[in-house]
Design a protein around this motif. Sequence first.
Motif, mmCIF file in Angstrom:
data_model
loop_
_atom_site.group_PDB
_atom_site.id
_atom_site.type_symbol
_atom_site.label_atom_id
_atom_site.label_comp_id
_atom_site.label_asym_id
_atom_site.label_seq_id
_atom_site.Cartn_x
_atom_site.Cartn_y
_atom_site.Cartn_z
ATOM 1 N N GLY A 148 -9.341 13.653 -38.258
ATOM 2 C CA GLY A 148 -8.569 14.481 -37.340
ATOM 3 C C GLY A 148 -7.823 15.608 -38.025
ATOM 4 N N LEU A 149 -7.497 16.594 -37.230
ATOM 5 C CA LEU A 149 -6.804 17.784 -37.713
ATOM 6 C C LEU A 149 -5.513 17.938 -36.935
ATOM 7 N N ILE A 150 -4.486 18.417 -37.624
ATOM 8 C CA ILE A 150 -3.176 18.569 -36.994
ATOM 9 C C ILE A 150 -2.731 20.031 -37.146
ATOM 10 N N PRO A 151 -2.433 20.703 -36.039
ATOM 11 C CA PRO A 151 -1.920 22.061 -36.143
ATOM 12 C C PRO A 151 -0.679 22.100 -37.040
ATOM 13 N N SER A 189 3.613 21.141 -27.389
ATOM 14 C CA SER A 189 2.968 20.242 -26.448
ATOM 15 C C SER A 189 2.549 18.971 -27.176
ATOM 16 N N PRO A 190 2.936 17.793 -26.674
ATOM 17 C CA PRO A 190 2.501 16.553 -27.334
ATOM 18 C C PRO A 190 0.970 16.402 -27.294
ATOM 19 N N ALA A 191 0.324 16.959 -26.293
ATOM 20 C CA ALA A 191 -1.121 16.787 -26.146
ATOM 21 C C ALA A 191 -1.908 17.598 -27.177
ATOM 22 N N THR A 192 -1.489 18.832 -27.423
ATOM 23 C CA THR A 192 -2.229 19.675 -28.374
ATOM 24 C C THR A 192 -1.583 19.679 -29.751
ATOM 25 N N GLN A 193 -0.335 19.253 -29.845
ATOM 26 C CA GLN A 193 0.490 19.359 -31.043
ATOM 27 C C GLN A 193 0.668 20.815 -31.472
ATOM 28 N N GLY A 194 0.435 21.719 -30.540
ATOM 29 C CA GLY A 194 0.664 23.138 -30.783
ATOM 30 C C GLY A 194 1.685 23.641 -29.782
ATOM 31 N N ALA A 195 1.947 24.947 -29.823
ATOM 32 C CA ALA A 195 2.940 25.534 -28.935
ATOM 33 C C ALA A 195 2.482 25.465 -27.481
ATOM 34 N N VAL A 196 3.468 25.440 -26.590
ATOM 35 C CA VAL A 196 3.199 25.631 -25.166
ATOM 36 C C VAL A 196 3.115 27.141 -24.965
ATOM 37 N N VAL A 197 2.003 27.608 -24.398
ATOM 38 C CA VAL A 197 1.839 29.060 -24.228
ATOM 39 C C VAL A 197 1.476 29.419 -22.788
ATOM 40 N N ASP A 198 1.674 30.710 -22.471
ATOM 41 C CA ASP A 198 1.199 31.207 -21.184
ATOM 42 C C ASP A 198 -0.187 31.833 -21.375
ATOM 43 N N ASP A 199 -0.720 32.415 -20.321
ATOM 44 C CA ASP A 199 -2.073 32.956 -20.406
ATOM 45 C C ASP A 199 -2.157 34.184 -21.305
ATOM 46 N N ASN A 200 -1.015 34.687 -21.769
ATOM 47 C CA ASN A 200 -0.971 35.771 -22.743
ATOM 48 C C ASN A 200 -0.807 35.239 -24.167
ATOM 49 N N PHE A 233 3.945 34.712 -30.351
ATOM 50 C CA PHE A 233 2.630 34.350 -29.814
ATOM 51 C C PHE A 233 1.958 33.364 -30.763
ATOM 52 N N ALA A 234 0.997 32.589 -30.265
ATOM 53 C CA ALA A 234 0.281 31.639 -31.132
ATOM 54 C C ALA A 234 -1.194 31.649 -30.754
ATOM 55 N N CYS A 235 -2.049 31.487 -31.758
ATOM 56 C CA CYS A 235 -3.486 31.492 -31.486
ATOM 57 C C CYS A 235 -4.248 30.757 -32.586
ATOM 58 N N GLY A 236 -5.449 30.329 -32.262
ATOM 59 C CA GLY A 236 -6.301 29.638 -33.229
ATOM 60 C C GLY A 236 -5.908 28.174 -33.381
ATOM 61 N N ASN A 237 -6.201 27.607 -34.543
ATOM 62 C CA ASN A 237 -6.003 26.176 -34.738
ATOM 63 C C ASN A 237 -4.541 25.743 -34.792
ATOM 64 N N VAL A 238 -3.620 26.676 -34.962
ATOM 65 C CA VAL A 238 -2.211 26.289 -34.937
ATOM 66 C C VAL A 238 -1.761 26.030 -33.490
ATOM 67 N N LEU A 239 -2.515 26.590 -32.556
ATOM 68 C CA LEU A 239 -2.201 26.420 -31.131
ATOM 69 C C LEU A 239 -2.854 25.148 -30.598
#
Lengths: 427, 117
Positions: free
Chosen positions: A264-267, A280-291, A300-306
């Motif tokens: 497994g991988l962890i952001p 977010s506990p589900a993704t272990q990444g930030a909670v983001v909007d559609d932007n 902003f957050a994107c990629g595997n850290v999200l």
Amino acid sequence: MLSNELKQQVQYVDVLVIGAGPAGMAAAIAAREAGVENLLVLEREEHMGGILRQCIHNGFGLHRFKEELTGPEYAQRDIDKVQELGIEVRCGTTVLSVDEHRFVTAISKEKGVQLFEAGAVVLAMGCRERPRGALGTPGSRCAGVYSAGTAQKFVNLEGYMPGKRVVILGSGDIGLIMARRMTLQGAKVLACVEIMPYSGGLNRNIVQCLEDYDIPLLLSHTVVDIEGKDRLSGITIAEVDEKRNPIPGTEQHFDCDTLLLSVGLIPENELTQQAGVELSPATQGAVVDDNLQTSKEGIFACGNVLHVHDLVDFVSAESFRAGKAAAAYVQGKKRQGRFVEMKDGNGVRGVVPQRLMIPEGETEPVQVMFRPAAVYENATVVLTAGGKEIMRQRKRIFTPGEMAELTLKPEAIRQIESDTVTVDILA
Amino acid sequence: MERQITCINCPVGCRLQVTIENGQVTRVEGHGCKRGETYAHQECIAPARMVTAAVPVADRNIPVSVKTRTPIPKEKIFACMKQLAVLSLKAPVYMGDVVLSDVCDTGVDVIATKTVE
């Protein structure tokens, strides 16, 4: 509070991108193309490219470039673009902190401590592997137990073979890829052991990395003992029941000198947490909007850290959107509208984005991604808003190993009247 | 003969049902795109794979990554790796350079996928 002396050292940057892997590079390219001149990318490693540098196998870029590239080739296309656009990238520079006001401190050998104030920050730090310590596997603390990605770095970037007789625990993609790599470079891979009743890796990797080389994939099995004094000398595996507990009497022993973990991988969200961004506990990444904006404005957050992706093509696509949105933010292009929550329903884990804006003006299509919680064949994903179905899509197979993606069309978004949208998989 | 294979062209991994009669693929079902159909024909008649590897470069601490320019017959993978293992490369090697031409009489070149200067 900063002293006056320190204040003078603060460099203002319109968009500051943390990480120059595929996510950071795509975000930076998009921001520059959207007109951001004052742009800076900070990278901890000595080179751009991130994890792609050690992924020397092919299979990257089919969606984005319509051709099959190796990791280094895919990365090079973005590196070339970053250089062509004259984007400043500081390698060997580690970010130490980010706060909610987008004040960033970083450090490098050449420049020492550097202070930045950013109009927008794009978090693109990627993820890391779950280590042995997170598993609680009993046994000796001998040498010869590596994470699959560490072994990949040894073999592909440094030219060392970590062992000769190998067992792989976990069937994540890196583990599968390393089963083939170790075999091709002369090692014997005895088995790939997976605690779940299905593989966490992509189908193509199971076919091309295990089946091609007759490496057995032992599902519902795990390692129950690790033996060895200085160096690993063998391991014991056992079958597990539905609760993932080892079943007595099913033990098998393997003589081996190496155990690779692909579990497994962890952001990598230490900086994100410092900035007070909601995770977010589900993704272990930030909670983001559609932007791709986090709970903190301008970050902003994107990629595997999200959220951990399977495909770099999707990382790039997501990160282009994040870079574009960050550019729009610093250019003062504010969106007006109301937010609705996107919620995980039946069989769905880690919907991204978690917030969706229903804009007042023109509505753009939104990419929605999530990970199926189990394997569902011939199932339908249904999006419901306040009891009203706004979209459904049938798929032949959903598996946890493959991120599901769908496009929420403007006409569906405009139907949303409630405060929440639930995503369910109906078998 | 009926054969079940998993398409590997893209990560979707379509499950293909392939009917083979007299050494010919006569029917393919379950493919999501045309590549799946092509793959079923190839995989059941003449399976091929891209081969990638890390090859040492003399006087350099880092190996260069390489790939076959196109897939080669599956049964030649290990022969290909054997030829790559005895290759002696000298820096600089540039991305796209041919490091080994016509590997194992396949007509396929092995090229560098990164630059080692």
